[in-house]
Design a protein around this motif. Structure first.
Motif, PDB file in Angstrom:
ATOM      1  N   ARG A   3       1.072  -0.832   0.166  1.00 45.76           N
ATOM      2  CA  ARG A   3      -0.078   0.110   0.120  1.00 45.76           C
ATOM      3  C   ARG A   3       0.784   0.807  -0.122  1.00 45.76           C
ATOM      4  NH1 ARG A   3      -4.009  -1.954   3.795  1.00 45.76           N
ATOM      5  NH2 ARG A   3      -4.589  -3.229   1.871  1.00 45.76           N
TER       6      ARG A   3
ATOM      7  N   LYS C  15     -13.506 -10.416   2.189  1.00 45.79           N
ATOM      8  CA  LYS C  15     -12.378  -9.039   1.593  1.00 45.79           C
ATOM      9  C   LYS C  15     -13.223  -7.721   1.326  1.00 45.79           C
ATOM     10  CE  LYS C  15      -9.143  -6.923  -0.795  1.00 45.79           C
ATOM     11  NZ  LYS C  15      -8.172  -6.101  -0.228  1.00 45.79           N
ATOM     12  N   GLU C  16     -12.694  -6.510   2.119  1.00 46.36           N
ATOM     13  CA  GLU C  16     -13.564  -5.399   2.377  1.00 46.36           C
ATOM     14  C   GLU C  16     -12.550  -4.548   1.920  1.00 46.36           C
ATOM     15  OE1 GLU C  16     -13.631  -4.814   6.825  1.00 46.36           O
ATOM     16  OE2 GLU C  16     -15.500  -6.098   6.446  1.00 46.36           O
ATOM     17  N   TYR C  17     -13.546  -3.944   1.317  1.00 44.82           N
ATOM     18  CA  TYR C  17     -12.948  -2.749   0.161  1.00 44.82           C
ATOM     19  C   TYR C  17     -13.159  -1.433   0.546  1.00 44.82           C
ATOM     20  CZ  TYR C  17     -11.191  -5.453  -3.260  1.00 44.82           C
ATOM     21  OH  TYR C  17     -10.816  -6.486  -4.718  1.00 44.82           O
ATOM     22  N   THR C  23     -17.512   1.435   3.843  1.00 45.75           N
ATOM     23  CA  THR C  23     -17.000  -0.033   2.933  1.00 45.75           C
ATOM     24  C   THR C  23     -17.282  -0.957   2.650  1.00 45.75           C
ATOM     25  OG1 THR C  23     -15.325   0.379   5.451  1.00 45.75           O
ATOM     26  CG2 THR C  23     -15.786  -1.951   4.896  1.00 45.75           C
ATOM     27  N   GLN C  25     -18.282  -4.863   1.496  1.00 49.64           N
ATOM     28  CA  GLN C  25     -17.499  -5.802   1.161  1.00 49.64           C
ATOM     29  C   GLN C  25     -18.033  -6.999   0.355  1.00 49.64           C
ATOM     30  OE1 GLN C  25     -19.658  -8.255   4.547  1.00 49.64           O
ATOM     31  NE2 GLN C  25     -17.937  -7.851   6.053  1.00 49.64           N
ATOM     32  N   GLU C  61      -4.573  -9.895  -4.061  1.00 51.10           N
ATOM     33  CA  GLU C  61      -5.526  -9.110  -2.726  1.00 51.10           C
ATOM     34  C   GLU C  61      -4.964  -9.768  -1.626  1.00 51.10           C
ATOM     35  OE1 GLU C  61      -7.484  -6.599  -4.373  1.00 51.10           O
ATOM     36  OE2 GLU C  61      -7.795  -7.143  -5.791  1.00 51.10           O
ATOM     37  N   GLU C  62      -5.239  -8.813  -0.795  1.00 48.62           N
ATOM     38  CA  GLU C  62      -4.982  -9.754   0.345  1.00 48.62           C
ATOM     39  C   GLU C  62      -6.394  -9.519   1.384  1.00 48.62           C
ATOM     40  OE1 GLU C  62      -2.388  -8.215   4.228  1.00 48.62           O
ATOM     41  OE2 GLU C  62      -0.492  -7.724   2.375  1.00 48.62           O
ATOM     42  N   PRO C  63      -6.682 -11.264   1.877  1.00 51.85           N
ATOM     43  CA  PRO C  63      -7.903 -10.728   2.499  1.00 51.85           C
ATOM     44  C   PRO C  63      -7.888  -9.579   3.514  1.00 51.85           C
ATOM     45  CG  PRO C  63      -7.332 -13.598   2.416  1.00 51.85           C
ATOM     46  CD  PRO C  63      -6.309 -11.890   1.523  1.00 51.85           C
ATOM     47  N   THR C  64      -9.130  -9.477   3.882  1.00 56.01           N
ATOM     48  CA  THR C  64      -8.964  -8.387   4.841  1.00 56.01           C
ATOM     49  C   THR C  64      -9.127  -9.591   6.067  1.00 56.01           C
ATOM     50  OG1 THR C  64     -10.703  -7.270   3.967  1.00 56.01           O
ATOM     51  CG2 THR C  64     -10.445  -6.646   5.728  1.00 56.01           C
ATOM     52  N   LYS C  65     -10.090 -10.833   6.011  1.00 52.96           N
ATOM     53  CA  LYS C  65      -9.769 -11.816   6.559  1.00 52.96           C
ATOM     54  C   LYS C  65      -9.485 -13.213   7.031  1.00 52.96           C
ATOM     55  CE  LYS C  65     -13.242  -9.328   9.933  1.00 52.96           C
ATOM     56  NZ  LYS C  65     -14.951  -9.423  10.173  1.00 52.96           N
TER      57      LYS C  65
END
Lengths: 283, 262, 363, 399
Positions: A3, C15-17, C23, C25, C61-65
């Motif tokens: 980021r 995954k959240e943006y 936010t 999901q 993409e990195e998972p949010t959780k």
């Protein structure tokens, strides 16, 4: 890249712009609010009258500059787009060569170019003198020292700055999308208007930004090619700063010019439908 | 058939524009061969090669020319590097400070040259930094930088991000991805920006005249010499700059093609 | 499926943006395990989160959780270039400044494979995808199908543990797409690696997959083999999204042994397992091709409804009937053109529709 | 200045400035701007102070000379002779392109108390030189060390109005502003300044963009001596110029490019500098120069020593060296402008060289006494006058 990638990418540029642009310009902004003269000294009075006085005194030249800059930019767009288009789609392996040929004259000092123009465009020079000799032109015909010459000079000097960014954007366009447009019953003009033109808009915007702004602020062309009544705001700023040593007025005029240009670009961005003007301003 | 005809018209039109832009250069080259008798060099008085033989007879002029070329090369490299990185940042990412960055780039383009020169000089004077090559390069990098950002950015916004993802997917690290995929993809923008930077630098008078200290560049020397008469060596050197520019651009296009082929 | 460690495992992945300060999901909690050698599809409409899910597997993409595992190893934080999987991009993402050979050799070069081996492997893979002789072409000079095969070769040449394919056939015409579907399946069998296939095209998923995860709104609605997905959609969404389904809605009239009897009109009787009490409202589904259409009332323990033919369409291998029911609902019926009497009923005829009770079930 | 309290104050100011430097670029830049620019107006130095200053200075054996390009023979002969004669090594830099630009660049440095790095600079008498003097940026000269100047400089080049008694400057070269006309187009003999205002040359007249140049000519045209002019005279002159512009007589307000325009016939007659016209005549172009009957302007490029110069004594020696007639003649041969050393004419005339003789005979290099009688300098203006003056004449050229 994480980021933080954009920050790392931007950091060196930020430092450069921060130290060498922001700090001095901020100091200049401060100077624009002072009063006094060089001999007695300038005192910080936070006076905005420099701005109102300068605008009142030089509104003619300011408006004239915007008109010249605007007309020149429009002409550059009309003249330059086909060149960028041809090089991008038909330039083949010689694309770089064409671009370099376009820019090469500007590697040679403008003084030499100017003198040469004076030679070529002289009232009785090799061009007009000959035409007058044939009776094609009236004997009092002249181009130098006219508005046409100033705008022509702006177009001449900034044209590559229009062509290059448009080329850069067009070069990316896959020729197959144009074929696709033909396939979908678009005429040549439609294909251009609906497909090529929208895809090249980032380049057009960059080109307009890189030509309209410096052309409007340019002091050289009006001084060299203009006649009476062609003075532009860039000349006024030079005179106020260098001849009159009136630093506050020169600074105030500069910031007024920058503000007006920003508004101009803002309106232009809005017409193009870009909502973020600052983003658009640098596109 | 209509297509072919249209293309041919555009081809000729492009050459017409190139011809127009180059026309004053032709005059300059011709007067480099003028066997002039006085200091002024505006009327044709016969052919000579003596200005080519005496090309380096004027020490100050020679030095100014060398200065100009060194400064243009160094500031082009700097401006292209910084500008490309910045152009990638603002063209690709959303980040805090992006709006401000774009505004700065606008400011750098719209600042009247005189203001930029004068305010930079104030900065250098108040920092007691000696004026010379370094300060000229700083200034040239500053005003070229923004133009590089704008051209690179115009390219970056139309760049397919999946190209870089593909490279990384295939095992390329950050730097390899940049070198092998990103940079070649935005190369037309970078090259265009670099050419603009070089042209801006080698032709600059106003900003340079403030921050040059006692170093002279080619345009500065010429403007000063207008008072008494521009020597014909200036024409010859202009001709040589023209030729050198050609060389740089050809080298650039060859190397970018080679890079692309790798 | 094997009991061995799954090739790919997602555990509670979210995954959240941030979008305009809010936010969003994109993926709301997905857990699944994909076995080694499996052809696994993520199927769903656009915006359902299938592409995001795949990009988390690839590492873009990195998972949010949640956790992503490859062969039992947690790779959640591993960048894509360090993951032993490769991807075929929707737009192919072929490097425009490189020719076919350079594109295909790109990954091997990054891994510092010896030049001789690169030469051999690239040659082999180009043969498999039938592009031998076109090594010097640039992507722009090739057709869509060829580009697609270059993209495939470029990924496969690295012999990844798994191959991710993001709607790779989307840009091809129908004929080519069908050819490539068979081709892909063949290649997968040949190389024997795990394929994860993202598509919104149910036919594609049904044709090629071992298992399919149907996704909707960031969640997996059903995870099963193609037959089960088709025959027994778990939710209304799956039923509606996969193939053509008739969705009926009615009230349980009575309970008849193991089946509930639903009536829509006086002469209708639909038998369905599941509901346990009269008076319950039921949604139920039946596939058009399971229904028999006849002009006389059929006999036997069948679900039967009566209606009027609204439309008949001749479609070559079968006829399609739209039949209006008493309650206003419309049912689609497909009838194979197996025998001479191809058309059973005409527009405006009153018909009976019947099907085996096991072909309709409550949702 | 020996007062310890005073010294303490000065020193603390210095250390504060140093602290600002240390505080970093931004702080320094902003701080400077925020307090405004301190006025530097200096009281004229007392004779005793000047003597004290020079008594502490010694010859250092080196000197740095900043000049305009093309203002020194390419072989730098005069400078080499200077080095041989005195043992002082020199650095010669052609760093001055424009008075305004040079002043604009030097002013912040001199204001900050930083030396320019030059021991001699050359500036034209005019607004910028006047400011240099007023702001105390120039070192008062020690005329005891300028014997050649005293002996050889022409009377007209001593004690000019812009620098009484040559306190800060002595001339390098000079020139005359008159009228140039192209004989191919202008068939009459131009003698009067009124020709510049003549409707029959509509669109074919060039005037200079410099405020003082057009002001002087307009004042000649309305019969005013610039040296004695008042604001009312300026307004009258301004009106004359406005009428000239609005009736379309003026094609353009030129910088040095006017001479190309005259030679090519873009304009037929123009305000002009003598040296330019001489060059065109050498090139065989049909250009004539005349000092109009009503008057012309003489301007002088002057040598001066900027404040903070490291080698003032060596500088004085170099300045004086150039006033030897033989050296001055060498300069004139190359530069071909008006020399402040009248003795040069005889030396050139005696030379066995066609070109040198031509120079000696040209009234453009050696104006006649008749010409000199008509020549006036630029008006020396106070800061307040300058604002009014520039306001009047710039509104003409920059409309």
């Amino acid at each position: 890249m994480g980021r933080r990638a954009p920050y790392w990418l931007a950091l060196p540029g930020w430092l450069w712009l921060g130290i060498f642009l922001v700090v001095p310009i901020a100091a200049m902004a401060s100077v624009s609010l002072t009063t006094g003269n060089l001999i007695e000294g300038f005192a910080q009075t936070l006076s905005v009258s420099n701005y109102s006085d300068a605008i009142a005194k030089y509104s003619t030249q300011l408006v004239r500059s915007l008109v010249y800059g605007g007309v020149a930019t429009l002409l550059m767009l009309l003249l330059g787009y086909p060149v960028a288009y041809w090089i991008a789609f038909k330039g083949g392996s010689r694309k770089s060569m064409y671009l370099f040929l376009l820019l090469l004259p500007f590697f040679v000092s403008f003084v030499l170019r100017t003198i040469s123009w004076g030679f070529l465009l002289a009232d009785d020079g090799i061009l007009f003198g000959t035409l007058k000799g044939w009776g094609v032109l009236p004997t009092d015909f002249h181009v130098l020292a006219t508005t046409v010459a100033v705008i022509g000079g702006l177009v001449y000097n900034f044209l590559p700055f229009m062509i290059l960014p448009i080329y850069v954007a067009l070069e990316r366009v896959d020729p197959r999308v144009i074929e696709a447009a033909y396939d979908l019953y678009a005429s040549r003009f439609d294909a251009f208007r609906r497909v090529v033109l929208p895809l090249s808009l980032p380049g057009v915007f960059a080109g307009v930004l890189m030509t309209f702004v410096p052309a409007t602020a340019d002091p050289v062309n009006a001084a060299v090619l203009g006649g009476t009544g062609n003075t532009m705001i860039g000349n006024i700023i030079q005179t106020e700063y260098l001849v009159n040593s009136n630093y506050p007025t020169a600074s105030a005029l500069s910031f007024t010019l920058m503000a007006v240009l920003l508004i101009g670009i803002f309106i232009y961005a809005r017409t193009l439908g870009t909502d973020n003007v600052l983003e658009a301003a640098a596109r | 058939m209509r297509t072919r005809f249209g293309d041919r018209v555009l081809h000729w039109y492009t050459w017409l524009i190139i011809l127009w832009l180059s026309s004053p250069i032709a005059v300059m080259i011709v007067f480099g061969f003028n066997d002039k008798k006085s200091k002024s060099n505006t009327s044709w008085q016969g052919f000579t090669l003596k200005w080519y033989q005496e090309l380096f007879a004027i020490d100050g002029l020679t030095e100014a020319l060398i200065n100009s070329i060194v400064i243009a090369v160094v500031s082009t490299i700097l401006a292209t590097t910084l500008g490309t990185l910045l152009g990638l940042a603002v063209g690709r990412y959303r980040f805090r400070g992006k709006g401000l960055t774009n505004f700065l780039i606008f400011a750098a383009i719209s600042t009247p040259e005189l203001v930029m020169g004068a305010s930079l000089l104030s900065l250098f004077v108040s920092a007691n930094a000696p004026r010379g090559h370094v300060t000229i390069i700083i200034a040239h990098t500053l005003f070229s930088l923004a133009f590089v950002v704008v051209t690179v950015r115009a390219r970056v916004v139309v760049l397919d991000p999946s190209l870089e993802e593909a490279a990384r997917d295939l095992g390329a690290g950050t730097w390899e991805t940049f070198r092998l995929v990103t940079l070649p993809s935005i190369m037309p923008g970078v090259a265009a920006g670099a050419m603009l930077a070089f042209a801006l630098s080698i032709d600059d008078y106003v900003v340079t005249s403030f921050v040059n200290g006692s170093e002279l560049t080619f345009p500065l020397w010429i403007i000063g010499s207008v008072k008494v008469g521009i020597p014909a060596q200036v024409n010859v050197m202009g001709t040589l700059i023209f030729a050198l520019g050609a060389l740089v651009a050809i080298a650039n296009s060859v190397s970018s093609r080679r890079r692309a082929a790798r | 499926m094997t009991e061995a460690i799954p090739a790919i495992e997602l555990d509670g992945v979210v995954k959240e943006y941030l979008s305009h300060g809010e936010t969003v999901q994109a993926v709301k909690g997905v857990s699944l395990a994909i076995g080694e050698g499996e052809f696994f599809s993520l199927l769903g409409p656009s915006g359902c989160g299938k592409t995001t899910t795949m990009r988390m597997i690839a590492g873009f993409e990195e998972p949010t959780k949640g956790v992503v595992k490859l062969l039992g190893q947690d790779v959640t934080d591993v960048p894509p270039n360090k993951r032993d999987i490769n991807m075929v991009f929707q737009s192919y993402a072929l490097f425009p400044h490189m020719n076919v050979w350079e594109n295909v050799a790109f990954g091997l070069r990054r891994r510092k494979v010896a030049e001789a081996e690169i030469k051999q492997r690239v040659g082999e893979i180009l043969e498999i995808v039938d592009l031998t002789g076109r090594e010097k072409r640039r992507p722009r000079e090739m057709s869509g199908g060829q580009q697609q095969r270059v993209a495939l070769a470029r990924a496969l040449v690295n012999r990844p543990r798994a191959l991710l394919l993001d709607e790779p056939l989307g840009a091809l015409d129908l004929k080519l797409r069908q050819l490539m579907q068979i081709e892909l399946k063949r290649i997968q069998r040949e190389v024997g690696i795990t394929f994860v296939y993202v598509t919104h095209d149910q036919n594609e998923a049904l044709t090629m997959s071992d298992r399919i995860a149907v996704m909707n709104d960031g969640l997996v609605e059903q995870l099963a083999g193609p037959r089960e997905i088709y025959e027994r959609p778990a939710t209304k969404f799956v039923a509606g999204f996969i193939g053509t389904s008739n969705l009926l809605s009615g009230t349980v009239d009575s309970i008849n042994g193991s089946a509930a009897v639903v009536r829509l009109g006086a002469e209708d009787r639909i038998l369905v397992a599941g509901p346990s009490a009269a008076g319950e409202t039921v949604d139920l589904t039946v596939r058009p091709e399971k229904i028999t259409i006849s002009t006389e009332q059929p006999e036997g323990e069948l679900s039967v409804v009566r209606g009027t033919v609204n439309e008949v369409v001749y479609l070559g291998t079968y006829n399609s009937y739209a039949v209006g029911l008493a309650d206003g609902a419309e049912i689609m019926v497909f009838q194979q053109n197996a025998n001479d009497s191809s058309v059973t009923a005409e527009r405006g005829d009153t018909v009976w529709l019947s099907w085996q009770p096991q072909h309709s079930y409550a949702l | 200045m020996n007062n310890p309290l005073l010294r303490g104050l000065t020193q603390s100011r210095y250390s504060r400035r140093d602290a600002m430097r240390v505080a970093g670029f931004s702080a320094a830049g902003l701080a400077l701007a925020a307090c405004g620019v301190q006025g530097q107006k200096a009281a004229p130095p007392k004779a005793s102070e000047v003597a004290d200053f020079w008594s502490t200075q010694k010859k250092n054996g080196q000197v740095v000379f900043a000049n305009w390009p093309e203002y020194m023979p390419e072989d730098q002969g005069p400078l080499k002779k200077f080095q041989q004669a005195t043992g002082i090594s020199y650095e010669y830099k052609e760093v001055i392109q424009e008075n305004a630009d040079f002043f604009g660049k030097s002013e912040p440095q001199l204001r900050a108390g930083q030396p320019l790095g030059y021991d001699i600079i050359v500036m034209t008498n005019g607004l910028q030189l006047a400011k240099m003097i007023t702001l105390g940026y120039l070192v008062a000269l020690d005329h005891k060390q300028l014997p050649n100047f005293a002996a050889n400089a022409g009377a007209k080049y001593k004690n000019p109005s812009f620098d009484p008694n040559n306190q800060f400057t002595i001339p390098w070269q000079a020139g005359v502003t008159g009228i140039a006309y192209n004989t191919k187009y202008v068939k009459e003999d131009i003698t009067s300044i009124q020709s510049l205002f003549d409707k029959k040359y509509e669109g074919k007249v060039g005037m200079m963009a410099d405020a003082q140049e057009i002001a002087n000519f307009a004042m000649f045209a309305v019969g005013v001596d610039p040296d004695k002019s008042t604001q009312a005279d300026w307004e009258k002159a301004g009106a004359k110029l406005a009428e000239q512009r609005d009736s379309g007589v003026v094609r353009k307000y030129y910088d040095q490019s006017y001479i190309d325009a005259v030679a090519k016939g873009d304009i037929w007659l123009s305000q002009a500098w003598s040296g330019d016209v001489f060059q065109r005549q050498l090139a065989g172009e049909p250009v004539k120069f005349v000092v109009p009957a009503e008057g012309g302007t003489i301007w002088v490029d002057n040598m001066a020593i900027p404040k903070g110069a490291a080698n003032p004594v060596d500088a004085l020696m170099l300045m004086d060296f150039m006033y030897q007639p033989e050296i001055a003649a060498e300069l004139t041969e190359y530069i071909q402008y008006v020399t402040p050393v009248p003795g040069v004419q005889a030396i050139l005339a005696a030379k066995d060289d066609k070109d040198a003789k031509a120079l000696a005979e040209s009234p453009l290099i050696f104006p006649t006494d008749d010409d000199y009688a008509k020549l006036r300098s630029y008006k020396t203006l106070t800061a307040a006058e300058e604002t009014v003056f520039n306001g009047i004449f710039q509104s003409i050229t920059q409309g």
